[in-house]
Design an enzyme around this catalytic site. Structure first.
Site, short mmCIF file in Angstrom:
data_model
loop_
_atom_site.label_atom_id
_atom_site.label_comp_id
_atom_site.label_asym_id
_atom_site.label_seq_id
_atom_site.Cartn_x
_atom_site.Cartn_y
_atom_site.Cartn_z
N ASP A 10 0.88 -1.21 -0.04
CA ASP A 10 0.03 -0.11 -0.14
C ASP A 10 0.81 1.26 0.04
O ASP A 10 2.12 1.02 0.33
CB ASP A 10 -0.91 -0.12 1.29
CG ASP A 10 -1.55 1.14 1.32
OD1 ASP A 10 -2.13 1.78 0.67
OD2 ASP A 10 -1.29 1.62 2.61
N ASP A 12 -0.09 5.04 0.81
CA ASP A 12 -0.33 6.13 1.78
C ASP A 12 -0.52 5.50 3.32
O ASP A 12 -1.48 4.65 3.58
CB ASP A 12 -1.78 6.92 1.48
CG ASP A 12 -1.53 7.77 0.19
OD1 ASP A 12 -2.34 7.64 -0.45
OD2 ASP A 12 -0.58 8.43 0.36
C1 XBP Z 1 -5.23 6.23 0.68
C2 XBP Z 1 -6.37 7.04 0.14
C3 XBP Z 1 -6.26 8.01 -0.69
C4 XBP Z 1 -5.54 9.24 -0.16
C5 XBP Z 1 -5.81 10.45 -1.02
O1 XBP Z 1 -4.75 5.40 -0.14
O2 XBP Z 1 -7.61 6.49 0.63
O3 XBP Z 1 -7.50 8.48 -1.45
O4 XBP Z 1 -6.08 9.35 1.23
O5 XBP Z 1 -5.25 10.26 -2.33
P1 XBP Z 1 -3.78 4.10 0.04
P2 XBP Z 1 -6.28 10.88 -3.63
O6 XBP Z 1 -3.78 3.93 1.67
O7 XBP Z 1 -4.75 3.09 -0.64
O8 XBP Z 1 -2.49 4.35 -0.61
O9 XBP Z 1 -6.98 12.11 -3.33
O10 XBP Z 1 -5.55 10.72 -4.73
O11 XBP Z 1 -7.46 9.67 -3.69
MG MG Z 2 -3.17 3.08 3.32
#
Ligand code: XBP
Ligand code: MG
Length: 273
Positions: A10, A12
């Site tokens: 993953d 973020d």
């Molecule tokens: C995290 C998310 C993303 C980010 C915001 O993604 O849910 O939506 O919060 O990015 P992950 P965007 O943990 O799956 O990496 O505004 O580009 O959606």
């Molecule tokens: Mg995440």
């Protein structure tokens, strides 16, 4: 027993702790650009994070907090425009190196590369956000730019349903052309855990992040508070179906290294038979 062939990360919260000081700040900057007095505080953003996807999160905010808001143009266009601005702010921050990788991430990626373990990403965020984050990471001279370490980058709107649906992990597995049993997944949130498990990725490591320390990660093989680094305090093993057999390995290594991931993979494979 299937051997470990790939690790699917993953982004973020997992590769980097980007939500509080990255995405949240970029959303607020986009709102200000649009002349909106919306301010997503740290606590409010923590609540909104249960909705994955930035565009979906804006819609959820309007539905819950501003149900009478009248957008100046059709709602779809308005949300797309706000999100485009937000992504511009976010990518600018990441390219400037505003947020680095979490401790231990580059070490583990490098161990995997050196051992011929394939690397992939499965994320809800946009491909441009992933590229911006990775572009700012300095890697040792003998390696290509970090983005090229990942054979597959499954990101954003390329699937019908975002996490906790399994779609993005299913896509990463399809593009790797591997069964889930040959992989380990690394996540930071309950949405991500449900997504990975839904794709059959039971060899699942969770590294709690600043917004997810209180979440429950039922079904994860191992939950730690971070990957750690030799020389830093050992990661805390918090929970997981394989926590008992793996705690000693984590403490011995002083971090989550490739040997721990191999042991996690083996623990899960022997449990599923
Ligand atoms: C995290 C998310 C993303 C980010 C915001 O993604 O849910 O939506 O919060 O990015 P992950 P965007 O943990 O799956 O990496 O505004 O580009 O959606
Ligand atoms: Mg995440």
């Amino acid at each position: 027993m299937p051997k470990l062939e790939a690790i699917i990360f993953d982004v973020d919260g997992t590769l980097a702790d980007t939500e509080r000081d990255g995405h949240r700040v970029a959303f607020n900057a986009a709102f200000a650009d649009a002349g909106l007095d919306w301010e997503w505080s740290v606590p409010l953003y923590g609540e909104l994070l249960r909705v994955t996807g930035g565009k979906e999160r804006i819609r959820a905010y309007l539905a819950e907090h501003l149900p009478d808001f009248a957008p100046p143009e059709p709602l779809d266009d308005f949300v797309l425009g706000l999100h485009k601005r937000k992504t511009a702010h976010y990518t600018q921050m990441m390219r400037a190196g505003a947020i680095g990788l979490r401790p231990g991430v580059l070490r583990l990626l490098r161990e995997a590369m050196d051992a011929g373990i394939r690397l992939a990403i499965a994320t809800t965020t946009t491909p441009e956000n992933v590229a911006a984050l990775l572009s700012a990471v300095r890697v040792p001279g003998q390696y290509p730019a970090l983005e090229h370490w990942f054979e597959v980058i499954a990101a954003g709107d390329v699937v019908p349903a975002k996490k906790p649906a399994p779609d993005i992990f299913d896509l990463a597995l399809a593009e790797l052309d591997l069964p889930a049993s040959a992989c380990v997944a690394v996540e930071d949130s309950d949405n991500g855990v449900r997504s990975a498990l839904g794709a059959g990725l039971h060899a699942l490591l969770v590294t709690q992040s600043s917004y997810t320390a209180e979440q429950h990660f039922d079904g994860a093989a191992l939950v730690v508070d971070g990957l750690g680094e030799p020389g830093l305090p050992s990661p805390q093993v918090v929970a997981g179906g394989c926590a008992d057999p793996l705690t000693a390995a984590v403490q011995r290594a002083g971090c989550v290294d490739l040997a721990v991931l191999r042991a996690l993979h083996g623990c899960v494979q022997s449990a599923v038979g």
